[in-house]
Design a protein around this motif. Structure first.
Motif, PDB file in Angstrom:
ATOM      1  N   ALA A 121      46.691  90.470  79.182  1.00  0.00           N
ATOM      2  CA  ALA A 121      47.251  90.818  77.876  1.00  0.00           C
ATOM      3  C   ALA A 121      48.781  90.784  77.917  1.00  0.00           C
ATOM      4  N   ALA A 122      49.369  91.296  79.017  1.00  0.00           N
ATOM      5  CA  ALA A 122      50.831  91.298  79.118  1.00  0.00           C
ATOM      6  C   ALA A 122      51.391  89.887  79.201  1.00  0.00           C
ATOM      7  N   ALA A 123      50.775  89.023  80.013  1.00  0.00           N
ATOM      8  CA  ALA A 123      51.264  87.646  80.132  1.00  0.00           C
ATOM      9  C   ALA A 123      51.109  86.893  78.816  1.00  0.00           C
ATOM     10  N   SER A 124      50.018  87.136  78.113  1.00  0.00           N
ATOM     11  CA  SER A 124      49.836  86.510  76.798  1.00  0.00           C
ATOM     12  C   SER A 124      50.908  86.989  75.830  1.00  0.00           C
ATOM     13  N   GLY A 125      51.219  88.284  75.910  1.00  0.00           N
ATOM     14  CA  GLY A 125      52.280  88.807  75.052  1.00  0.00           C
ATOM     15  C   GLY A 125      53.622  88.177  75.358  1.00  0.00           C
ATOM     16  N   MET A 126      53.910  87.967  76.635  1.00  0.00           N
ATOM     17  CA  MET A 126      55.159  87.308  77.005  1.00  0.00           C
ATOM     18  C   MET A 126      55.213  85.894  76.448  1.00  0.00           C
ATOM     19  N   ALA A 127      54.092  85.186  76.487  1.00  0.00           N
ATOM     20  CA  ALA A 127      54.053  83.838  75.934  1.00  0.00           C
ATOM     21  C   ALA A 127      54.294  83.851  74.429  1.00  0.00           C
ATOM     22  N   LEU A 128      53.731  84.842  73.726  1.00  0.00           N
ATOM     23  CA  LEU A 128      53.944  84.930  72.281  1.00  0.00           C
ATOM     24  C   LEU A 128      55.406  85.220  71.951  1.00  0.00           C
ATOM     25  N   VAL A 129      56.064  86.000  72.800  1.00  0.00           N
ATOM     26  CA  VAL A 129      57.466  86.330  72.565  1.00  0.00           C
ATOM     27  C   VAL A 129      58.379  85.147  72.856  1.00  0.00           C
ATOM     28  N   ALA A 130      58.108  84.408  73.930  1.00  0.00           N
ATOM     29  CA  ALA A 130      59.064  83.426  74.434  1.00  0.00           C
ATOM     30  C   ALA A 130      58.719  81.979  74.139  1.00  0.00           C
ATOM     31  N   SER A 131      57.588  81.690  73.501  1.00  0.00           N
ATOM     32  CA  SER A 131      57.163  80.303  73.302  1.00  0.00           C
ATOM     33  C   SER A 131      57.142  79.946  71.817  1.00  0.00           C
ATOM     34  N   PRO A 132      57.280  78.681  71.496  1.00  0.00           N
ATOM     35  CA  PRO A 132      57.141  78.273  70.096  1.00  0.00           C
ATOM     36  C   PRO A 132      55.719  78.500  69.598  1.00  0.00           C
TER      37      PRO A 132
ATOM     38  N   GLY B  28      48.314  88.920  66.831  1.00  0.00           N
ATOM     39  CA  GLY B  28      48.474  87.559  67.326  1.00  0.00           C
ATOM     40  C   GLY B  28      47.393  86.634  66.815  1.00  0.00           C
ATOM     41  N   ALA B  29      46.162  87.136  66.755  1.00  0.00           N
ATOM     42  CA  ALA B  29      45.059  86.298  66.295  1.00  0.00           C
ATOM     43  C   ALA B  29      45.165  85.971  64.812  1.00  0.00           C
ATOM     44  N   LEU B  30      45.589  86.940  64.007  1.00  0.00           N
ATOM     45  CA  LEU B  30      45.607  86.752  62.558  1.00  0.00           C
ATOM     46  C   LEU B  30      46.890  86.082  62.055  1.00  0.00           C
ATOM     47  N   LEU B  31      48.035  86.481  62.637  1.00  0.00           N
ATOM     48  CA  LEU B  31      49.314  86.017  62.095  1.00  0.00           C
ATOM     49  C   LEU B  31      50.179  85.277  63.111  1.00  0.00           C
ATOM     50  N   GLY B  32      49.806  85.345  64.386  1.00  0.00           N
ATOM     51  CA  GLY B  32      50.661  84.760  65.414  1.00  0.00           C
ATOM     52  C   GLY B  32      50.827  83.266  65.320  1.00  0.00           C
TER      53      GLY B  32
ATOM     54  N   LEU C 114      56.355  90.098  67.476  1.00  0.00           N
ATOM     55  CA  LEU C 114      55.979  91.507  67.380  1.00  0.00           C
ATOM     56  C   LEU C 114      54.643  91.764  68.067  1.00  0.00           C
ATOM     57  N   SER C 115      53.706  90.855  67.888  1.00  0.00           N
ATOM     58  CA  SER C 115      52.410  91.001  68.557  1.00  0.00           C
ATOM     59  C   SER C 115      52.567  90.936  70.071  1.00  0.00           C
ATOM     60  N   GLY C 116      53.395  90.020  70.530  1.00  0.00           N
ATOM     61  CA  GLY C 116      53.636  89.918  71.967  1.00  0.00           C
ATOM     62  C   GLY C 116      54.291  91.172  72.525  1.00  0.00           C
TER      63      GLY C 116
END
Length: 339
Positions: free
Chosen positions: A214-225, A284-288, A297-299
């Motif tokens: 979950a943490a690594a996925s959050g990092m990807a959501l924060v730092a990736s397009p 992340g699933a609905l709006l990411g 924010l989800s990340g």
């Protein structure tokens, strides 16, 4: 009640409150056997106290800012390397690069926290003098020693663009070792006498792997397009589901040893971790996939939720080590079951 102290010079001084408490909170145990009332126990059952107010176990001397941070950052690094390899294989270069860099930074922070807790860097290298398969500390140290250079090479070669084949090989090695890095800390803390950790030794690795994912996925959501985060949003849901399921299984199977995870500081942290992780995965699933702000924010919620979970596990263990009932009651239950 004892009101004096005994030393080489004889009896001297008063020591109020330092006497052993025997017989406090007595219970009369009576039963029926063959139609007759059983005899009273000649020795009353004592409360869970120990001599001079000392705990049954010596609590670990670890500090939360070091060891709990080490647990969180290690999970982030290991799971991040696995997701980075997946992103690279599926043609998502920006996400892969962000995860490789974040894994390297998390590994550096984790190692710094570990060395700070050990007190001297040489103590870490002393762990590499032997390889003992039955020791989680020994195997974890060797896993980190192999994982660190691979994760570092994967990140540096990706950022610089040098030696792409070597970079792909380093990424593969880091991904292969990543699950071990994410999970071995759970085995490490469970291989102690601390009740809240030892009694959940089967479920704790799954909790750590789910939390790290979950943490690594959050990092990807924060730092990736946003266009490259589809698989990471799915991984966030899977990691959060595994984390929550493992926590529920811990509460069901561990009995009294699961109580520290529900009360006090540890209980508040565990509840906050579940809420933040669930909110981050759902957001992340609905709006990411539509909004960069929503993805970030989800990340951030996923990262915060994972950190709360790791700190909650740490404080639950410390709390259970300080209270003798978490050691004495399970021992008595096991003896009764054998009888």
């Amino acid at each position: 009640m004892s009101t004096s102290d005994v030393g080489k010079e004889g009896v001297r001084g008063a020591r109020p409150g330092r006497e052993a408490q025997v017989g406090k909170g007595l219970r009369r145990r009576e039963g029926r056997r063959g139609g007759r009332r059983g005899e009273k126990a000649m020795v009353p059952e004592a409360e869970f106290t120990s001599y001079y107010g000392k705990p049954v176990l010596n609590p670990p001397v670890w500090k939360a800012r070091d060891v709990a941070a080490y647990l969180f950052l290690g999970g982030l690094a290991g799971a991040g390397s696995v997701l980075a390899a997946g992103a690279q294989l599926t043609g998502r270069p920006a996400a892969a690069r962000a995860l490789k860099v974040s894994s390297l930074l998390a590994l550096g922070g984790s190692t710094a926290a570990l060395i700070h807790d050990l007190g001297r860097p040489a103590r870490f290298f002393n762990m590499l003098r032997v390889m003992k398969p039955t020791s989680p500390m020994s195997m974890g140290s060797w896993t980190l020693a192999a994982y660190g250079p691979a994760a570092g090479a994967a990140a540096v070669l990706d950022v610089t663009g040098l030696f792409p084949r070597l970079g792909r090989a380093a990424t593969a090695v880091a991904a292969a070792l990543g699950p071990g890095v994410a999970a071995y800390t759970a085995v490490l803390v469970a291989d102690t006498a601390v009740p809240a950790w030892h009694e959940v030794h089967r479920e704790l690795p799954f909790l750590f792997v789910g939390s790290g994912t979950a943490a690594a996925s959050g990092m990807a959501l924060v730092a990736s397009p946003v266009r490259e985060t589809g698989p990471m949003r799915t991984a966030a849901i899977a990691g959060t589901a595994l984390e929550v399921a493992a926590a529920r299984l811990m509460e069901h199977r561990a009995g009294l040893a699961a109580e520290p995870y529900k009360v006090g500081k540890a209980g508040r942290l565990m509840r906050a971790g579940e809420i933040l992780s669930a909110a981050g995965a759902a957001g992340g699933a609905l709006l990411g996939g539509r909004s960069r702000t929503a993805a970030a924010l989800s990340g951030a919620a996923l990262l915060a939720g994972s950190a709360c979970t790791r700190f909650g596990v740490f404080h639950a263990g410390m709390q259970s080590a300080k209270d003798p009932k978490y050691t004495v009651v399970p021992q008595r239950e096991r003896l009764a079951a054998r009888g």
